[in-house]
Design an enzyme around this catalytic site. Structure first.
Site, mmCIF file in Angstrom:
data_model
loop_
_atom_site.group_PDB
_atom_site.id
_atom_site.type_symbol
_atom_site.label_atom_id
_atom_site.label_comp_id
_atom_site.label_asym_id
_atom_site.label_seq_id
_atom_site.Cartn_x
_atom_site.Cartn_y
_atom_site.Cartn_z
ATOM 1 N N ASN A 7 0.877 -1.176 0.000
ATOM 2 C CA ASN A 7 0.000 0.000 0.000
ATOM 3 C C ASN A 7 0.915 1.228 0.000
ATOM 4 O O ASN A 7 1.500 1.580 1.019
ATOM 5 C CB ASN A 7 -0.896 -0.027 1.242
ATOM 6 N N ARG A 73 -2.632 -2.148 -3.443
ATOM 7 C CA ARG A 73 -3.869 -1.400 -3.238
ATOM 8 C C ARG A 73 -3.798 -0.181 -4.155
ATOM 9 O O ARG A 73 -2.843 0.597 -4.081
ATOM 10 C CB ARG A 73 -3.970 -0.937 -1.785
ATOM 11 N N HIS A 162 -13.396 2.083 0.205
ATOM 12 C CA HIS A 162 -13.351 1.001 1.199
ATOM 13 C C HIS A 162 -13.868 -0.320 0.605
ATOM 14 O O HIS A 162 -14.295 -1.206 1.347
ATOM 15 C CB HIS A 162 -14.246 1.304 2.430
ATOM 16 N N GLU A 346 -8.152 -5.740 5.117
ATOM 17 C CA GLU A 346 -8.071 -5.355 3.702
ATOM 18 C C GLU A 346 -6.861 -5.990 3.009
ATOM 19 O O GLU A 346 -6.951 -6.407 1.857
ATOM 20 C CB GLU A 346 -8.012 -3.829 3.571
#
Ligand code: AMP
Length: 365
Positions: A7, A73, A162, A346
């Site tokens: 990320n 991500r 999200h 996540e």
């Protein structure tokens, strides 16, 4: 299969390494201050090299080749990406096209992707988009009631965010309920510093509270959520504020922080309210009321729900909030609707989706 999840921010790289066979976390860490003076990483490529040497030092892998795939991500996939994608030049080009929609986030995500391609050129990379899960919303839910020209020309519409968290929680909830995801209706509430609620019908997002940007919807740590845009014009006129000022006020100075004048941290709000602070109590009540309104709307839109799930820092940890909202919901919703706390993950979802893309498996988790 060892999968590295990345990320990337403009000056940081968060990473986790998973063994997807047993869903276990082998290593995690954060490279900070990329590009700053005296930093060990002058750019993202050096940051990736640093994190690789760390996971080798820690013994999570012996050599680079053990990393079978990298999942990234990526914040905004626009209307182009409705699911994760194996990264190639065409995908990179399309992520670049989405930069105007997420000018702060997508360039950083791209820097991570291009750096990994340099450091691990033979390792497949997968992009997992925060917006993709919501691409199943119908037009009636995602369009704004403004002239169609703005959608056509600038793609102004609700995207939702999200997505990876809502998808993970939905999969977990289906497991807990012991029913296939394709047969149930869910309302998933991600309540952290950022907050959003999604209505999920048969595994598909049909509406979500965040919009063109994450500003719309619920009251958050520092974001206002829904507000009459005409009130914003009025403030701009009266206080001679510019767009950048209003952006800062609505995204960074509003929400729990703006109402309480104390903090964006939910724990501090609960504690101050307990001590009798009027504005902390007001922040708690406004935060809760907005959530109840959205749950009510989505319960109606779905025609009932098998479960209402709470996740995120607040949803998973605040016993007071969960106890208060349970009491309210139980008075109104069908007794068959379960109210559950489902911890999100996540990064694990990104690892699973990456595995699925690389291996071509169809299971969502
Ligand atoms: P997140 O963005 O998911 O990390 O969530 C951050 C939010 O969760 C902050 O507002 C924290 O105050 C809140 N939070 C974390 N732990 C707790 C807790 N034990 N009780 C209440 N709120 C919490």
């Amino acid at each position: 299969m060892k999968i590295l999840v990345i990320n990337c921010g403009s000056s940081s790289i968060k990473y986790k390494l998973y063994d997807t066979k047993i869903s276990s976390l082998l290593a995690k860490g954060l490279i900070e201050r990329i590009g700053e003076k005296n930093s060990k990483a002058k750019n993202h490529t050096e940051g990736i090299k640093l994190l690789i040497s760390r996971i080798i030092e820690e013994g999570a892998v012996d050599k680079l080749e053990e990393i079978s795939a990298i999942g990234h991500r990526v914040v905004h996939g626009g209307e182009v990406f409705t699911q994760p994608h194996i990264i190639d030049d065409a995908v990179i080009g399309k992520i670049k096209e989405c930069v105007p929609l997420a000018p702060l986030h997508n360039p950083a995500n791209l820097a991570g992707i291009l750096s990994c391609a340099k450091v691990l050129p033979d390792t497949p990379q997968v992009a997992v988009f925060d917006t993709a899960f919501h691409q199943t919303m119908p037009e009636a839910a995602y369009l704004y009631a403004i002239p169609g020209y703005f959608y056509k020309k600038y793609k102004i519409r609700k995207y939702g965010f999200h997505g990876t968290s809502h998808q993970f929680v939905a999969c977990q909830a289906a497991d807990i309920l012991g029913k296939p995801l394709e047969k149930i209706k869910l309302i998933t509430c991600h309540l952290g510093n950022g907050c959003s609620i999604t209505a999920i019908d048969k595994g598909k997002s049909i509406d979500t509270s965040m919009g063109f940007t994450p500003l719309e919807g619920l009251i958050m740590g520092t974001r206002s959520g829904d507000i009459d845009v005409a009130a914003v014009f009025h403030i701009m006129k009266k206080e001679k504020k510019h767009i950048a000022d209003m952006d800062e006020i609505l995204n960074k100075k509003s929400g729990l922080l703006g109402i309480s004048g104390l903090s964006n941290d939910f724990r501090s709000i609960v504690e101050a309210a307990k001590r009798g602070n009027r504005f902390a109590k007001l922040a708690y009540d406004m935060f809760s009321y907005r959530i109840e309104k959205y749950i009510g709307a989505y319960y109606f839109a779905l025609g009932g729900a098998d479960a209402i799930c709470f996740t995120g820092g607040i949803g998973e940890n605040s016993k007071k909030f969960i106890s208060d909202i349970k009491k309210k919901l139980k008075r109104i919703i069908d007794s068959k609707t379960k109210i559950m706390v489902v911890p999100t993950d996540e990064e694990l979802m990104i690892a699973r989706l990456t595995y699925k893309m690389v291996k071509g498996k169809q299971k969502c988790h």
